[in-house]
Structures are given as C-alpha cells and as structure tokens.
Design a protein around this motif. Structure first.
Motif, mmCIF file in Angstrom:
data_model
loop_
_atom_site.group_PDB
_atom_site.id
_atom_site.type_symbol
_atom_site.label_atom_id
_atom_site.label_comp_id
_atom_site.label_asym_id
_atom_site.label_seq_id
_atom_site.Cartn_x
_atom_site.Cartn_y
_atom_site.Cartn_z
ATOM 1 N N ARG A 128 -8.116 8.502 3.403
ATOM 2 C CA ARG A 128 -8.415 7.251 2.701
ATOM 3 C C ARG A 128 -7.319 6.212 2.936
ATOM 4 O O ARG A 128 -7.611 5.028 3.038
ATOM 5 N N SER A 129 -6.067 6.635 3.025
ATOM 6 C CA SER A 129 -4.994 5.686 3.333
ATOM 7 C C SER A 129 -5.244 5.038 4.698
ATOM 8 O O SER A 129 -5.073 3.827 4.868
ATOM 9 N N VAL A 185 -8.004 2.455 4.323
ATOM 10 C CA VAL A 185 -7.547 1.238 3.656
ATOM 11 C C VAL A 185 -6.725 0.386 4.616
ATOM 12 O O VAL A 185 -6.917 -0.836 4.709
ATOM 13 N N LEU A 232 -11.567 -3.173 -2.960
ATOM 14 C CA LEU A 232 -10.439 -3.820 -2.304
ATOM 15 C C LEU A 232 -10.790 -5.255 -1.909
ATOM 16 O O LEU A 232 -10.008 -6.189 -2.155
ATOM 17 N N VAL A 292 0.858 -1.177 0.000
ATOM 18 C CA VAL A 292 0.000 0.000 0.000
ATOM 19 C C VAL A 292 0.900 1.234 0.000
ATOM 20 O O VAL A 292 1.722 1.412 0.905
ATOM 21 N N VAL A 326 -2.878 0.618 -4.125
ATOM 22 C CA VAL A 326 -2.803 -0.727 -3.556
ATOM 23 C C VAL A 326 -2.319 -1.674 -4.636
ATOM 24 O O VAL A 326 -2.972 -1.824 -5.683
ATOM 25 N N ASN A 371 -13.675 0.169 -0.239
ATOM 26 C CA ASN A 371 -13.550 -1.092 0.485
ATOM 27 C C ASN A 371 -14.093 -2.254 -0.328
ATOM 28 O O ASN A 371 -13.555 -3.361 -0.300
#
Length: 551
Positions: A154-155, A158, A213, A146, A197, A210
């Motif tokens: 947002r990081s 995640v 991901l 990542v 990512v 999400n």
C-alpha cells in the motif's frame, strides 16, 4: 534555493552579447544568466559552479567555435551539469550535426540562427525547457509527508499515486528514519495504519484509499453536472486526446480516471518515437501536458474513481461507480486501456507490491541504486524501463520469452539496449517463481535448454501481455474471448451472435451499444502505440458528433 544558472556560449562577441541580453531580459529575475566566449571557458565556468553546488538549468551554445565545437563542449559539460537542458545555436549548414547531437550528447533542442524576434523564435523554446527542468527540480519536496514501510504494497501504491499526479511529498521510512518513528508515535499509528499520510491542517490519513487521498488533496473526484455531452472512461493518450478534441469543439466533457492521467503510457521513462519531440519525452510529461491542455478547454477530470458498470437509459448512457454513484452522458468513449498480465508461479502473487511490480513510474529507478534489477518483457515498454533502470542499477537483466528483441521491439530501442553495458538480455527465458519473507529476495529463471536457476534480487518489474480493462462493460458491449472491444467492421462480422440494433451500420469505432465508442489499446487489433491511441481518440470525437447529430 540558489538561483539556477543559464549559460550562453559563443565566440562571436556580437552574437554572445545578443543572446546574453535576450536571456537576461526574460529570465534574469529567476535565473543567474552567465556567458562564455569559448568552449574551454564554458567548461571552466561549469566546473566552478559544480564546486559551489550551484545548479545549472540550461546551456545554450554555438556549434561552430574555434578549438572546441559546441557539441564537443556539451559532451564534456554533462559531467559538470548532468541535468541541464542543452540548446545548440547553429546555421542551416550544421543541421546534420545538430540532429546527430540529439543522440550523442542528449541535445534537447537546436535553434537556427538568427532567432529574431526572440518572442517568437527563442522564448517559447526556452520557456518549455526551463519548465521541464523546474518540474524535475522542485525547490522543496512539499509539505506532504508519507510515513511507511519500504516493502509495503500500500505504501508503494500511495507513492505511485502521488508521483503520477505530480504531488510533491516527503517519504519517511519507518524502519530507517527516526523522524518517521516519532511521527508514527505522535499519531498513535500502528502497523495497520501505515502508510500514514500527513496533510497540512488535516487529521492524519491512515492507510488511505486513492479516493480518500485525492479528496484530502483537493483533487476533483465528484462530477459537477448531472448530464454531459461526452463521458470518457480512461485518461490515457486516447482518452486525453478525445477530451481535448471534444471540449475544444464545444462538447461538455468529463474524463473518469481511476489512477492518474497518462494511463500505462504515463509510466514510460522515455517515448522517443512520438511525432514532434526529436529527443523524446517521458510519459509523465506527455500526460501532464495533455491534461493541462484538456483542462484549459474546460474538461472535468475526475480522479481516483473506478467505473464498474455501463447502462443504457433511453437517449443517454450512464456509467456506475464502485461507491454506487453514477454519471450520465449522451455519448461515451471507452478508453480504459490495458493492464500488464500477471505472472503465474509460486510466490509471485504473494510478493506483488513487495518487490514484484507490474509496470513502474520513471522515478522508481532511483530506488534501485547499485542493485540488480530484473525486467520481464520484450516490447517497447520493457525496453524503455530497462534503459531507465540502467542509469541507476548495477545491472539490469531483461527476461524475454522470445528468440530476438527485434521481433517485438522498435529498432531504436534495440540499438540503445545493445549499446548499454549494464543491460543483459536473456532470451527464451521466463520467471517461474519468487521467494522472500515480507519482500522479494530471489526469483527462479527458466531458460530453454537449461535447468532452472535461482538468482538473488529485490526488484522484479513485469511488462508482459495486455489485459484489457473491460469487465465493467457487462454483456451489452461485445468483446472477443480476451476481453478486447469489437468495433465497426469487426462488430458486423460478429453480428450473427449479437445483431446490430440500428438500420445504419456502426461507425468505425462504435461498439455494439450505439453511442458508445472505443479508442486506444482497449479496442481489438489496435496498434498499441501512443500515436495511434491519440489518433483514435481524436477520430472518436468526429464519430461522436455524427452520432449526436442523428440521435
């Protein structure tokens, strides 16, 4: 990775030979099993292992040894093997010492001698402890990478999603890591693409949701059946308990969780008053165990899906997703839990996710090494977080609106906080503002009877109030003015405005929509404790069976 060490310690040669034999026969392939005949010799072995940077996974020691007891040895062993699991081998007469060691030295388990047969009385305990150690000490950080900014909202989201779903990853910070910048350039990624990512054998994911991901990682996000016996919305303790009991009793069960199994409780660093775990366990560990148990019984766990509506369609109930899809079931358990209430004041909303956080996972404490951390709240979740942060931060300041921690927090946590030197409690206080350019740099505190005070910090964690996640239920499910769901007797008391539609009375956990039940924190006047949520989840299944038998 070098084989981790298991060390057995006992002054009785026959007992030492026996425990060494049992441990080596079971764990010798994956661990280096060693032995010592005294506490002093054990400390020498541990010091040598520490010098050679060899990990120690578990120490199993006798309590009664000449010169140095087992608990005395373990107290000193913590310096050499800070993360090792501790097991005390003791006679029944020393049981009190073993229980005291849970608090004094962080004892994980005590075994009464003899432990024969080991297959029944030794190996299950050691298997469990070594499994926990392995989970906390993976051999690598995985192939997932990542790339992002430390203070990116947002990081942070995640990383939290990956951590709470037990997905190993390598974090590369764009401002500090040359490799992060190189990968960003190779992917032709601009600031709007972060976090980036990198999943093996796939195109890079750019600022993924999400759901994106979860799909890329192969997590289940789509239902496999058109109709279920039971749909559970929320994967916290209440939802997971309902899933285990429902599926184990033959109901085709699906759980929908928008983040990760465990709910709010899954973020707890240490739950010490949960029945059956004398040393306590983390919320992540409890969630992982419960989710695995549910899946063993055939529960479908849909992750990263947000439920936005509930409909009655004749004999079935349907839940609608935010992408316009839906799922039907003969009964529904609402276990969507609560979220922490947002702080109000200048700068606080703008800096959310950039130094101001609502809740936290246990792993986030290491990011605050040697910093000042502020924790807002006076309930158990705030106390557990403060103790977790205190093991890494230079100072932890608890900001509590009330006049005493004892009014809102369990006494065992109050005592531990009072005994922790780097935790400061500021009573009758609140955070009213935050400042920072791109990330938090200071907050303003107001304490009753004193002028406002601005203090420097990069970290503010909030654990106040409880806002139920019930907007998605619509007008058909009766709630109180704060949004908590009315069930059973409370529902009948409100029947003047919303009449109950059936001749029979509603079941204890049944909502104003027959066949829709509520369990856990989302329900009006629930206890807001993990054990009570688990109990309500189990109880809901008993009532679901009664409903299905007559529907």
């Amino acid at each position: 990775m070098t084989k981790p060490t298991i060390l057995s310690v006992d002054d009785d040669p026959e007992v030492l030979a026996s425990i060494f034999r049992d441990l080596r026969s079971r764990y010798g392939r994956d661990y280096r099993v060693m032995r010592a005949s005294s506490g002093a010799q054990a400390l020498e072995v541990l010091a040598e292992l520490a010098l050679r940077a060899r990990p120690v996974a578990l120490i199993a020691t006798d309590q009664r040894m000449p010169g140095m007891s087992g608990t005395e040895m373990l107290t000193q062993a913590r310096r050499h093997a800070p993360d090792a699991k501790f097991v005390l081998l003791t006679a029944y007469a020393d049981k009190d010492a073993a229980i005291q060691a849970i608090n004094d030295v962080g004892l994980d388990y005590y075994l009464l001698k003899p432990w024969d047969p080991p297959a029944d009385r030794l190996y299950p305990v050691i298997d469990d402890l070594l499994g926990d150690w392995r989970q906390a000490h993976p051999q690598d950080t995985g192939e997932l990478r990542v790339v992002g900014h430390r203070w990116s909202k947002r990081s942070h989201e995640v990383k939290t999603f990956l951590t709470r779903n037990h997905v190993l990853y390598q974090w590369l910070e764009i401002d500090r890591d040359d490799e992060a910048r190189r990968l960003s350039e190779l992917a032709d990624a601009g600031p709007e693409d972060l976090p980036l990512v990198l999943v093996p054998d796939r195109e890079p994911l750019r600022a993924p949701s999400n759901l994106d991901l979860a799909s890329a990682l192969g997590l289940r996000t789509r239902a496999e059946q058109p109709l279920y016996d039971l749909c559970i919305v929320g994967g916290g303790p209440a939802g997971l308990a309902a899933a285990v009991y429902g599926a184990s009793e033959g109901l085709r069960t699906v759980v929908i969780e928008r983040e990760a199994p465990g709910g709010q409780a899954g973020q707890s660093a240490s739950i010490q008053n949960y029945l059956g775990f004398p040393k306590g366990l983390s919320g992540a560990d409890l969630a992982h165990r419960a989710a695995a148990q549910a899946e063993r019984f055939g529960v479908e766990m849909l992750l990263a899906r947000d439920v936005v509506g509930l409909e009655t369609r004749g004999p079935v109930r349907a839940v609608r997703f935010d992408d316009s899809g839906d799922l039907e079931a003969r009964a529904v358990v609402v276990a969507s839990g609560v979220s922490y209430r947002r702080l109000e004041g200048p700068g606080l909303e703008e800096l959310a996710g950039q130094g101001v956080y609502y809740g936290s996972s246990a792993s986030e404490a290491s990011q605050c090494q040697d910093d000042d951390v502020y924790v807002v709240g006076g309930a158990n979740s705030a106390g557990q977080a403060a103790l977790n942060f205190a093991s890494h931060a230079k100072r932890v300041v608890m900001v509590v609106r009330g006049t005493a921690l004892e009014d809102t927090m369990s006494m065992y946590l109050v005592a531990q906080i009072a005994a922790t030197d780097n935790i400061e409690v500021r009573l009758r206080s609140s955070v009213v503002a935050a400042r920072g350019a791109g990330h938090l740099s200071s907050i303003t505190l107001c304490t009753q009877g004193a002028p406002p005070e601005e203090v420097a910090t990069n970290w503010l964690f909030v654990y106040i109030g409880a806002s139920p996640r019930t907007d998605w239920l619509g007008s058909s499910v009766v709630r109180d003015p704060r949004g908590f769901v009315l069930t059973g007797p409370d529902l009948l008391a409100a029947s003047a405005t919303t009449p109950w539609p059936l001749a029979r009375a509603p079941y204890a956990l049944e909502t104003s929509v027959p066949g829709v039940f509520a369990a856990g924190d989302v329900r009006l006047d629930s206890m807001k404790r993990v054990a009570s949520a688990v109990g309500e989840g189990a109880m809901a299944i008993h009532l679901v069976h009664r409903y299905l038998a007559t529907a």
